[in-house]
Design an enzyme around this catalytic site. Structure first.
Site, PDB file in Angstrom:
ATOM      1  N   LYS A  12     -13.733  33.961   9.428  1.00 34.15           N
ATOM      2  CA  LYS A  12     -12.320  33.919   9.030  1.00 34.15           C
ATOM      3  C   LYS A  12     -12.205  33.057   7.779  1.00 34.15           C
ATOM      4  O   LYS A  12     -12.591  31.884   7.766  1.00 34.15           O
ATOM      5  CB  LYS A  12     -11.463  33.343  10.154  1.00 34.15           C
ATOM      6  CG  LYS A  12      -9.963  33.436   9.892  1.00 34.15           C
ATOM      7  CD  LYS A  12      -9.457  34.871  10.030  1.00 34.15           C
ATOM      8  CE  LYS A  12      -9.217  35.229  11.481  1.00 34.15           C
ATOM      9  NZ  LYS A  12      -8.612  36.571  11.635  1.00 34.15           N
ATOM     10  N   THR A  57     -13.357  36.743  14.771  1.00 32.51           N
ATOM     11  CA  THR A  57     -12.943  35.838  13.683  1.00 32.51           C
ATOM     12  C   THR A  57     -11.695  35.058  14.084  1.00 32.51           C
ATOM     13  O   THR A  57     -11.496  33.935  13.629  1.00 32.51           O
ATOM     14  CB  THR A  57     -12.672  36.622  12.389  1.00 32.51           C
ATOM     15  OG1 THR A  57     -11.572  37.517  12.587  1.00 32.51           O
ATOM     16  CG2 THR A  57     -13.901  37.402  11.955  1.00 32.51           C
ATOM     17  N   ASP A  58     -10.865  35.640  14.943  1.00 36.25           N
ATOM     18  CA  ASP A  58      -9.686  34.916  15.420  1.00 36.25           C
ATOM     19  C   ASP A  58     -10.090  33.667  16.192  1.00 36.25           C
ATOM     20  O   ASP A  58      -9.416  32.637  16.138  1.00 36.25           O
ATOM     21  CB  ASP A  58      -8.825  35.828  16.292  1.00 36.25           C
ATOM     22  CG  ASP A  58      -7.484  35.201  16.637  1.00 36.25           C
ATOM     23  OD1 ASP A  58      -6.656  35.043  15.713  1.00 36.25           O
ATOM     24  OD2 ASP A  58      -7.284  34.847  17.818  1.00 36.25           O
ATOM     25  N   PHE A 166     -19.487  18.600 -33.851  1.00 38.65           N
ATOM     26  CA  PHE A 166     -20.311  19.787 -33.600  1.00 38.65           C
ATOM     27  C   PHE A 166     -20.725  20.379 -34.945  1.00 38.65           C
ATOM     28  O   PHE A 166     -19.901  20.941 -35.667  1.00 38.65           O
ATOM     29  CB  PHE A 166     -19.554  20.829 -32.769  1.00 38.65           C
ATOM     30  CG  PHE A 166     -20.432  21.972 -32.318  1.00 38.65           C
ATOM     31  CD1 PHE A 166     -21.532  21.741 -31.500  1.00 38.65           C
ATOM     32  CD2 PHE A 166     -20.156  23.277 -32.698  1.00 38.65           C
ATOM     33  CE1 PHE A 166     -22.354  22.782 -31.078  1.00 38.65           C
ATOM     34  CE2 PHE A 166     -20.962  24.330 -32.280  1.00 38.65           C
ATOM     35  CZ  PHE A 166     -22.066  24.084 -31.472  1.00 38.65           C
ATOM     36  N   ARG A 183     -13.520  16.055 -33.752  1.00 35.34           N
ATOM     37  CA  ARG A 183     -12.784  17.117 -33.071  1.00 35.34           C
ATOM     38  C   ARG A 183     -12.305  16.658 -31.709  1.00 35.34           C
ATOM     39  O   ARG A 183     -12.768  15.646 -31.162  1.00 35.34           O
ATOM     40  CB  ARG A 183     -13.669  18.351 -32.900  1.00 35.34           C
ATOM     41  CG  ARG A 183     -14.852  18.130 -31.957  1.00 35.34           C
ATOM     42  CD  ARG A 183     -15.571  19.423 -31.620  1.00 35.34           C
ATOM     43  NE  ARG A 183     -16.659  19.203 -30.654  1.00 35.34           N
ATOM     44  CZ  ARG A 183     -17.301  20.180 -30.021  1.00 35.34           C
ATOM     45  NH1 ARG A 183     -16.984  21.445 -30.251  1.00 35.34           N
ATOM     46  NH2 ARG A 183     -18.276  19.899 -29.157  1.00 35.34           N
ATOM     47  N   GLN A 232     -22.884  20.345 -24.238  1.00 28.20           N
ATOM     48  CA  GLN A 232     -24.123  20.304 -23.454  1.00 28.20           C
ATOM     49  C   GLN A 232     -24.617  18.873 -23.284  1.00 28.20           C
ATOM     50  O   GLN A 232     -25.060  18.476 -22.196  1.00 28.20           O
ATOM     51  CB  GLN A 232     -25.205  21.157 -24.120  1.00 28.20           C
ATOM     52  CG  GLN A 232     -24.973  22.653 -24.032  1.00 28.20           C
ATOM     53  CD  GLN A 232     -24.188  23.202 -25.205  1.00 28.20           C
ATOM     54  OE1 GLN A 232     -23.381  22.489 -25.807  1.00 28.20           O
ATOM     55  NE2 GLN A 232     -24.420  24.465 -25.540  1.00 28.20           N
ATOM     56  N   ASN A 258     -15.265  25.091 -22.474  1.00 24.66           N
ATOM     57  CA  ASN A 258     -14.809  24.355 -23.646  1.00 24.66           C
ATOM     58  C   ASN A 258     -13.378  24.779 -23.955  1.00 24.66           C
ATOM     59  O   ASN A 258     -13.130  25.891 -24.418  1.00 24.66           O
ATOM     60  CB  ASN A 258     -15.722  24.639 -24.846  1.00 24.66           C
ATOM     61  CG  ASN A 258     -15.574  23.596 -25.934  1.00 24.66           C
ATOM     62  OD1 ASN A 258     -14.536  22.949 -26.051  1.00 24.66           O
ATOM     63  ND2 ASN A 258     -16.613  23.429 -26.738  1.00 24.66           N
ATOM     64  N   HIS A 260     -10.893  24.951 -26.197  1.00 26.43           N
ATOM     65  CA  HIS A 260     -10.874  24.793 -27.645  1.00 26.43           C
ATOM     66  C   HIS A 260      -9.504  24.356 -28.164  1.00 26.43           C
ATOM     67  O   HIS A 260      -8.460  24.852 -27.711  1.00 26.43           O
ATOM     68  CB  HIS A 260     -11.259  26.107 -28.323  1.00 26.43           C
ATOM     69  CG  HIS A 260     -12.640  26.571 -27.979  1.00 26.43           C
ATOM     70  ND1 HIS A 260     -13.767  25.885 -28.346  1.00 26.43           N
ATOM     71  CD2 HIS A 260     -13.067  27.664 -27.284  1.00 26.43           C
ATOM     72  CE1 HIS A 260     -14.845  26.529 -27.915  1.00 26.43           C
ATOM     73  NE2 HIS A 260     -14.444  27.609 -27.253  1.00 26.43           N
TER      74      HIS A 260
END
Length: 304
Positions: A12, A57-58, A166, A183, A232, A258, A260
C-alpha cells in the site's frame, strides 16, 4: 518461448498519517507519508490467482496506523524499521520488506496572546504552520537478517549570491555560454545517505533524529563555505563534509539541479547591470549527480 515471472513486490503506497501527542498542553506532531512494499513467495498470486500467500494491502495500511498508536513515532527511521521487521518476521510468505517514508515538518505558530501556550513561552501549544524548507525522507529494507536504512531530504533550496565561478570549460562549435567569474549558485538539494548500522543482535541504533539534523547542518555549511568553481566541486565538498563529521554514515548521494540565474540585459534602457538583476530560469537546467563514500564501501544508493 517460455515466460518467467521476474522481480515483483506489492503493498500500500502513500499512507498519509498524522500522529498527535497530547501528553501536555504543548502538543507534538508527526506527519508522515508511508509506502509499504513486500516481496517473497508470491508466484501463485500471479500465476494461478491463488491468494493463499497474499497479505492484503489494506492490512498493511491498517498496520501502519495501528503501529503509530501502539509504538509511537520517534523518528521515521525507527518507525520504518519496526514496520519492516513486523511484516517479514510475522508473515511467512514475506521475505523482504521495503518501507519508504516522507516526513513533513511543522513549526509552532508564535502567538504571544495565546492562552494555550505554556507558561513563559511565546509559542502556541497546539497551533502549527507547515515548514516549507525541505521534506525528510527514509527508506528501510529488511530481508529477515539485515536492515538497510537510507535517510535523506529533498526540496531544500539554497543559494550563494557570490563566491561562485564557472570558466575554463570545453568550447566547441555549439558553445555559446559565456565564462562567469562572479555568479549566483543556486540548487534544490536532494540528498540520501546510508548507515553502517545493519540491525545485528546487540547493535545499537544511531540517534536518527540527531543524525538527520547534523547531516543537514554539514550539507548547508559545506555549500555556504565552499568557494565554487563548479557545482560538481560543491557536491563533492558537501558529501565529504558529512563523512568527515558523521562516523555512522557510509555513503552520501546528492542530486543538485543547477537553478540558473542569468543576468538581464538592461542596456536597451540605458542601465548598467552590475551583477544585480537576474532572470531565474526553472527549465531547462543542468543536473549534477554524484556519490561520495568511504573507501572500501560499495555504494548502494541508485540514481533516481
Amino acid at each position: 518461448m517460455a515466460h518467467v515471472l521476474g522481480q515483483n513486490q506489492y503493498g500500500k503506497a502513500e499512507n498519509r498519517i498524522v500522529r498527535v501527542y497530547r501528553d501536555s498542553t504543548r502538543h507534538e506532531i508527526k506527519d508522515l507519508n508511508v509506502s509499504v512494499a513486500l516481496s517473497g513467495d508470491f508466484d501463485d498470486v500471479h500465476l494461478t490467482g491463488s491468494n493463499a500467500n497474499c497479505l492484503p494491502t489494506d492490512t498493511t495500511k491498517n498496520t501502519v496506523y495501528a503501529f503509530a498508536k501502539k509504538y509511537g513515532i520517534d523518528s521515521a527511521e525507527d518507525f520504518g524499521i519496526t514496520l519492516a521487521r513486523h511484516f517479514v518476521d510475522s508473515t511467512e510468505p514475506v521475505r523482504r520488506a521495503r518501507i519508504r517514508i516522507e516526513e513533513y515538518a511543522w513549526d509552532r505558530i508564535r502567538t504571544p496572546d495565546s492562552t494555550s501556550r505554556p507558561t513563559g513561552s511565546e509559542e502556541a501549544g497546539h497551533s502549527f504552520v507547515r515548514n516549507g524548507q525541505e521534506v525528510r525522507t527514509t527508506e528501510v529494507r529488511y530481508d529477515g537478517e539485515y536492515v538497510q536504512v537510507v535517510s535523506g531530504l529533498k526540496d531544500l533550496v539554497v543559494m550563494n549570491s557570490t563566491d561562485s565561478e564557472f570558466w575554463g570549460y570545453i568550447k566547441d562549435g555549439y558553445t555559446t555560454l559565456q565564462e562567469a567569474y562572479d555568479r549566483i549558485l543556486a540548487t534544490q538539494v536532494t540528498a540520501r545517505w546510508t548507515y553502517s548500522y545493519r540491525g545485528a543482535e546487540g547493535e545499537s541504533q544511531p540517534d536518527w533524529n540527531r543524525c538527520y539534523t547534523q547531516v543537514k547542518r554539514h550539507l548547508l555549511e559545506a555549500f555556504a563555505e565552499t568557494y565554487s568553481y563548479s557545482l560538481q566541486q560543491t557536491l563533492h565538498a558537501m558529501g565529504t563534509r558529512v563523512l568527515d563529521n558523521r562516523a555512522e554514515v557510509d555513503e552520501v548521494r546528492l542530486e543538485l539541479p543547477n537553478k540558473h540565474h542569468f543576468l538581464v540585459d538592461l542596456s536597451p534602457f540605458g542601465l548598467k547591470n552590475e551583477n544585480e538583476v537576474y532572470y531565474a530560469a526553472d527549465r531547462m537546467y543542468g543536473l549534477i549527480e554524484g556519490t561520495v563514500h568511504r573507501e572500501g564501501v560499495v555504494p548502494v544508493i541508485p540514481a533516481v
